[in-house]
Scaffold this motif. Sequence first.
Motif, PDB file in Angstrom:
ATOM      1  N   MET A   1     -11.769 -15.464  30.767  1.00 12.29           N
ATOM      2  CA  MET A   1     -12.830 -14.604  30.283  1.00 12.29           C
ATOM      3  C   MET A   1     -14.174 -15.225  30.646  1.00 12.29           C
ATOM      4  SD  MET A   1     -13.727 -13.503  26.396  1.00 12.29           S
ATOM      5  CE  MET A   1     -14.354 -15.069  25.871  1.00 12.29           C
ATOM      6  N   ASN A   2     -15.012 -14.444  31.285  1.00 17.70           N
ATOM      7  CA  ASN A   2     -16.360 -14.878  31.634  1.00 17.70           C
ATOM      8  C   ASN A   2     -17.327 -14.380  30.570  1.00 17.70           C
ATOM      9  OD1 ASN A   2     -15.464 -15.978  34.042  1.00 17.70           O
ATOM     10  ND2 ASN A   2     -15.669 -14.029  35.109  1.00 17.70           N
ATOM     11  N   LEU A   3     -18.199 -15.261  30.110  1.00 22.82           N
ATOM     12  CA  LEU A   3     -19.181 -14.908  29.095  1.00 22.82           C
ATOM     13  C   LEU A   3     -20.560 -15.287  29.602  1.00 22.82           C
ATOM     14  CD1 LEU A   3     -19.919 -14.018  26.195  1.00 22.82           C
ATOM     15  CD2 LEU A   3     -19.597 -16.380  25.519  1.00 22.82           C
ATOM     16  N   THR A   4     -21.472 -14.302  29.601  1.00 22.55           N
ATOM     17  CA  THR A   4     -22.850 -14.529  30.016  1.00 22.55           C
ATOM     18  C   THR A   4     -23.764 -14.100  28.873  1.00 22.55           C
ATOM     19  OG1 THR A   4     -22.222 -14.000  32.282  1.00 22.55           O
ATOM     20  CG2 THR A   4     -24.561 -14.040  31.776  1.00 22.55           C
ATOM     21  N   ILE A   5     -24.587 -15.022  28.401  1.00 19.92           N
ATOM     22  CA  ILE A   5     -25.568 -14.717  27.357  1.00 19.92           C
ATOM     23  C   ILE A   5     -26.941 -14.971  27.955  1.00 19.92           C
ATOM     24  CG2 ILE A   5     -26.410 -15.254  25.057  1.00 19.92           C
ATOM     25  CD1 ILE A   5     -23.612 -16.290  24.403  1.00 19.92           C
ATOM     26  N   SER A   6     -27.771 -13.937  28.007  1.00 21.06           N
ATOM     27  CA  SER A   6     -29.106 -14.101  28.573  1.00 21.06           C
ATOM     28  C   SER A   6     -30.141 -13.484  27.647  1.00 21.06           C
ATOM     29  CB  SER A   6     -29.178 -13.462  29.964  1.00 21.06           C
ATOM     30  OG  SER A   6     -28.810 -12.106  29.905  1.00 21.06           O
ATOM     31  N   GLY A   7     -31.373 -13.917  27.799  1.00 27.28           N
ATOM     32  CA  GLY A   7     -32.461 -13.436  26.962  1.00 27.28           C
ATOM     33  C   GLY A   7     -33.587 -12.878  27.808  1.00 27.28           C
ATOM     34  N   HIS A   8     -34.218 -11.841  27.295  1.00 28.85           N
ATOM     35  CA  HIS A   8     -35.357 -11.221  27.955  1.00 28.85           C
ATOM     36  C   HIS A   8     -36.547 -11.361  27.021  1.00 28.85           C
ATOM     37  CE1 HIS A   8     -37.687  -7.761  29.624  1.00 28.85           C
ATOM     38  NE2 HIS A   8     -37.307  -8.354  30.732  1.00 28.85           N
ATOM     39  N   HIS A   9     -37.592 -12.073  27.445  1.00 30.24           N
ATOM     40  CA  HIS A   9     -38.734 -12.441  26.606  1.00 30.24           C
ATOM     41  C   HIS A   9     -38.280 -13.310  25.427  1.00 30.24           C
ATOM     42  CE1 HIS A   9     -41.377  -9.794  28.780  1.00 30.24           C
ATOM     43  NE2 HIS A   9     -40.616  -8.747  28.510  1.00 30.24           N
ATOM     44  N   LEU A  10     -37.235 -14.095  25.659  1.00 30.40           N
ATOM     45  CA  LEU A  10     -36.636 -14.874  24.585  1.00 30.40           C
ATOM     46  C   LEU A  10     -35.846 -16.024  25.201  1.00 30.40           C
ATOM     47  CD1 LEU A  10     -35.550 -14.954  21.525  1.00 30.40           C
ATOM     48  CD2 LEU A  10     -33.669 -13.632  22.409  1.00 30.40           C
ATOM     49  N   GLU A  11     -35.965 -17.194  24.599  1.00 31.85           N
ATOM     50  CA  GLU A  11     -35.152 -18.328  25.028  1.00 31.85           C
ATOM     51  C   GLU A  11     -33.892 -18.358  24.179  1.00 31.85           C
ATOM     52  OE1 GLU A  11     -35.227 -23.175  25.039  1.00 31.85           O
ATOM     53  OE2 GLU A  11     -37.104 -22.090  24.786  1.00 31.85           O
ATOM     54  N   VAL A  12     -32.745 -18.407  24.833  1.00 29.98           N
ATOM     55  CA  VAL A  12     -31.476 -18.442  24.120  1.00 29.98           C
ATOM     56  C   VAL A  12     -31.213 -19.891  23.699  1.00 29.98           C
ATOM     57  CG1 VAL A  12     -29.024 -17.946  24.228  1.00 29.98           C
ATOM     58  CG2 VAL A  12     -30.632 -16.500  25.463  1.00 29.98           C
ATOM     59  N   THR A  13     -31.370 -20.155  22.423  1.00 29.17           N
ATOM     60  CA  THR A  13     -31.192 -21.513  21.888  1.00 29.17           C
ATOM     61  C   THR A  13     -29.706 -21.793  21.686  1.00 29.17           C
ATOM     62  OG1 THR A  13     -31.360 -20.717  19.624  1.00 29.17           O
ATOM     63  CG2 THR A  13     -33.414 -21.382  20.702  1.00 29.17           C
ATOM     64  N   PRO A  14     -29.329 -23.061  21.602  1.00 33.30           N
ATOM     65  CA  PRO A  14     -27.916 -23.376  21.337  1.00 33.30           C
ATOM     66  C   PRO A  14     -27.402 -22.782  20.016  1.00 33.30           C
ATOM     67  CG  PRO A  14     -29.058 -25.325  22.117  1.00 33.30           C
ATOM     68  CD  PRO A  14     -30.105 -24.267  21.916  1.00 33.30           C
ATOM     69  N   ALA A  15     -28.258 -22.717  19.000  1.00 34.00           N
ATOM     70  CA  ALA A  15     -27.843 -22.117  17.725  1.00 34.00           C
ATOM     71  C   ALA A  15     -27.563 -20.626  17.892  1.00 34.00           C
ATOM     72  CB  ALA A  15     -28.923 -22.330  16.679  1.00 34.00           C
ATOM     73  N   LEU A  16     -28.403 -19.941  18.653  1.00 32.99           N
ATOM     74  CA  LEU A  16     -28.208 -18.516  18.906  1.00 32.99           C
ATOM     75  C   LEU A  16     -26.948 -18.295  19.738  1.00 32.99           C
ATOM     76  CD1 LEU A  16     -29.691 -15.925  18.217  1.00 32.99           C
ATOM     77  CD2 LEU A  16     -30.979 -16.160  20.315  1.00 32.99           C
ATOM     78  N   ARG A  17     -26.727 -19.142  20.723  1.00 31.20           N
ATOM     79  CA  ARG A  17     -25.531 -19.051  21.566  1.00 31.20           C
ATOM     80  C   ARG A  17     -24.264 -19.258  20.727  1.00 31.20           C
ATOM     81  NH1 ARG A  17     -24.733 -19.282  26.853  1.00 31.20           N
ATOM     82  NH2 ARG A  17     -26.899 -19.804  27.263  1.00 31.20           N
ATOM     83  N   ASP A  18     -24.284 -20.243  19.838  1.00 32.48           N
ATOM     84  CA  ASP A  18     -23.127 -20.496  18.975  1.00 32.48           C
ATOM     85  C   ASP A  18     -22.871 -19.329  18.035  1.00 32.48           C
ATOM     86  OD1 ASP A  18     -22.755 -22.940  20.168  1.00 32.48           O
ATOM     87  OD2 ASP A  18     -23.787 -24.067  18.582  1.00 32.48           O
TER      88      ASP A  18
END
Length: 116
Positions: A1-18
């Motif tokens: 399974m491939n997972l891509t998490i990206s942000g637009h006008h936002l930095e994806v922090t490790p807490a948000l990713r978790d």
Amino acid sequence: MNLTISGHHLEVTPALRDYVLAKLDRVTRHFDQVVDINVLLTVEKLKEKDRRQKAEVTLHVKGKDLFCETSHEDLYAAIDELVDKLDRQVIKHKGRVQDHHHESPKRMNGAVSGSA
């Protein structure tokens, strides 16, 4: 399974990713044939007091793509709503995929009229 998490006008922090990973775990528990997941987290700055947090996901399963999007003032609440919607779609899709063991109405009517 491939997972891509990206942000637009936002930095994806490790807490948000978790947090996103923990929530998507529920979806993958219900349906294990997930090929690809793309998550996009966006901050829309309409006015300074009307900031909207938007979360959207495209989930690719064998033979179909499922898409959901939600927006809320709080990004974590938007992710919660998003996963609820996606979970309902995945369960519905799983039911459609697995519900192929019943006799179709067309064949049932043919059998009745053929025996008379």
